[in-house]
Design an enzyme around this catalytic site. Structure first.
Site, PDB file in Angstrom:
ATOM      1  CE  LYS A 290      55.224  37.078   1.644  1.00  0.00           C
ATOM      2  NZ  LYS A 290      56.060  38.183   1.147  1.00  0.00           N
TER       3      LYS A 290
HETATM    4  C1  PLP Z   1      56.183  38.529  -0.141  1.00  0.00           C
HETATM    5  C2  PLP Z   1      56.308  39.947  -0.477  1.00  0.00           C
HETATM    6  C3  PLP Z   1      55.948  40.431  -1.730  1.00  0.00           C
HETATM    7  C4  PLP Z   1      55.492  39.525  -2.840  1.00  0.00           C
HETATM    8  O1  PLP Z   1      54.301  38.894  -2.535  1.00  0.00           O
HETATM    9  P1  PLP Z   1      53.704  37.701  -3.408  1.00  0.00           P
HETATM   10  O2  PLP Z   1      52.308  38.033  -3.497  1.00  0.00           O
HETATM   11  O3  PLP Z   1      53.940  36.464  -2.619  1.00  0.00           O
HETATM   12  O4  PLP Z   1      54.399  37.692  -4.672  1.00  0.00           O
HETATM   13  C5  PLP Z   1      56.022  41.798  -1.946  1.00  0.00           C
HETATM   14  N1  PLP Z   1      56.455  42.636  -0.997  1.00  0.00           N
HETATM   15  C6  PLP Z   1      56.830  42.205   0.219  1.00  0.00           C
HETATM   16  C7  PLP Z   1      57.325  43.169   1.213  1.00  0.00           C
HETATM   17  C8  PLP Z   1      56.754  40.843   0.520  1.00  0.00           C
HETATM   18  O5  PLP Z   1      57.108  40.400   1.728  1.00  0.00           O
END
Ligand code: PLP
Length: 456
Positions: free
Chosen positions: A111
């Site tokens: 993220k």
């Molecule tokens: C947020 C997150 C996900 C899922 O991501 P999305 O695309 O929002 O569903 C998967 N793995 C980790 C480590 C995350 O922080």
């Protein structure tokens, strides 16, 4: 490029509106009116660029009416200057599988890649216009830390982060709550992630409230996040330079990261299948394999960032598979709200052209961590393990798995699987011993709104 809401595509907006609002006034998500498609000559021009230059070219396609290329490049360079990998991401081998390591940013999950960019893009806009915003965001664990790191200390924004109390890992929480910047507010909600997300949505749709406090969101529904994530799909395909289209296995909950891959494919990048990998909160797997998009109770798992039942970004896919028909999309969203949506045969067939899916339960996830530790001496974080496990199940063993978090964020899970845990990178170790700062609030919209108002 012009944008529309998935629930009303008559009204055209610019990137600025899309970026600042996050969510359309009608509750829909923003999508480009027309997705630009790149031909093989266009792709060839991008093929040998560094990560930052590639990001600049891709992002510029979406926001050239908002920021010139030179300023965009400055923002991208600044955003990724704190990453531990010079090229932002890293591709590594795990047997026949490739891992796309996306966790080399300041808060150790993918993220950061979008969030650092967004934080600096806000800063750029707000400084130029002498304006102020309150960012309010729900987190299942990783978004919050990434958003806080991207926004802390900026003087034209506050950030409020809602996380589900006691439902995220300690390291995840510490990375959010141990700062002492005056513009950061952590809230632990007595509820699960969907409750947090619903509170944020309710604040948004209370237009009187959201306008009065100049509220904005950086959740994975924010279009700017999606485009920043699309970049690493391009980067990977170019780097691997495979003669065949590549498949990606994407551990997902909110359908954000995997939708970024779909966008890249729609733009002309030769991607074969997008593998939607879920933990036992498997609504997306049931939807894509059987058309059953109905939520169940959220279960708490060792991969908490995917403990989600309502995948917000799925609305964007619904819009596209219905040939950009916003009336139909709005109808379907009503059905989803009533939890009675069954994807019809034609829609399902068109989804399955691009997507396959699978799910791993807790034991399977632990087994994967164990297996790859014993075989390859690599510690996988539980989210990445779900991506690897599903790729194995589908026998898609020559695919790229998105490795979404550093294993040190989930020591309990790896301890459970292999009696070992990974240490935090040196420069982050200090958060473990610092005091935390967060407020526990009831799952009640008025309580949360009053808290926010009292702080601004
Ligand atoms: C947020 C997150 C996900 C899922 O991501 P999305 O695309 O929002 O569903 C998967 N793995 C980790 C480590 C995350 O922080």
């Amino acid at each position: 490029m012009n944008y529309v809401s998935t629930r009303n595509n008559k009204n055209e907006l610019h990137f600025k509106d899309v970026f600042i609002k996050g969510l359309a006034d009608d509750g829909g998500l923003f999508v480009p009116k027309n997705v630009k498609s790149l031909n093989s000559e266009d792709l060839d021009k991008l093929r040998n660029l560094s990560y930052n230059d590639l990001a600049c070219e891709i992002l510029n396609l979406f926001c050239s009416d908002f920021i010139n290329k030179k300023d965009l490049k400055t923002i991208i360079t600044k955003s990724y200057s704190t990453f531990r990998e010079k090229e932002v991401v890293k591709i590594s081998n795990l047997g026949s599988i490739k891992l796309l390591e996306l966790y080399h940013g300041p808060t150790l999950a993918f993220k950061d890649i979008a969030m650092q960019f967004i934080g600096n893009l806000y800063d750029y806009y707000l400084s130029k216009n002498n304006d102020f915003l309150n960012v309010i965001v729900a987190t299942s664990g990783d978004t919050g830390a990434a958003a806080i790191d991207a926004i802390k200390g900026k003087n034209n924004m506050n950030i409020f982060v809602l996380h589900p109390n006691n439902k995220i890992s300690k390291v995840q929480r510490k990375l959010m709550t141990t700062g002492n910047e005056k513009n950061v507010f952590n809230i632990a909600i007595d509820g699960n992630f969907d409750d947090c997300q619903n509170l944020v949505k309710a604040m948004f749709s209370d237009l009187e409230f959201s306008k009065s406090i100049k509220m904005t969101g950086v959740n994975s529904i924010n279009w700017a996040r999606i485009i920043a994530q699309a970049v690493y799909y391009f980067y990977t395909c170019f780097k691997l330079n495979s003669s065949k289209p590549i498949s990606f296995s994407v551990p997902t909950g909110n359908f954000g990261d995997v939708f970024a891959g779909y966008l890249a494919k729609k733009m002309g990048l030769p991607i074969d299948k997008l593998i939607v990998a879920t933990n036992q909160n498997d609504i997306l797997h049931r939807a894509i394999s059987k058309g059953e998009y109905r939520s169940k109770k959220v279960e708490q798992t060792i991969s908490p960032s995917m403990d989600i039942q309502l995948a917000s970004n799925f609305e964007r896919l619904i819009y596209y598979i219905n040939n950009s028909n916003s009336e139909i999309t709005a109808e379907i969203m009503k059905k989803i709200k009533e939890n009675v949506y069954q994807i019809d045969k034609i829609n399902l067939e068109s989804i399955q052209k691009d997507f396959v899916s699978g799910s791993c339960n807790e034991n399977e996830t632990l087994d994967i961590i164990k297996k790859y530790y014993e075989k390859n001496n690599v510690i996988l974080d539980p989210h990445t393990a779900v991506g690897v496990g599903v790729a194995n199940k589908l026998s898609l063993n020559d695919c790229v798995v998105l490795s979404t978090a550093h294993p040190c964020k989930f020591p309990d899970a790896t301890e459970n699987a292999i009696k070992k845990y990974e240490n935090l990178p040196k420069e982050l170790e200090h958060v473990l011993n610092k005091d935390e700062n967060f407020e526990v609030l009831k799952n009640d919209i008025e309580v949360v709104k009053n808290f926010v108002k009292s702080k601004i």
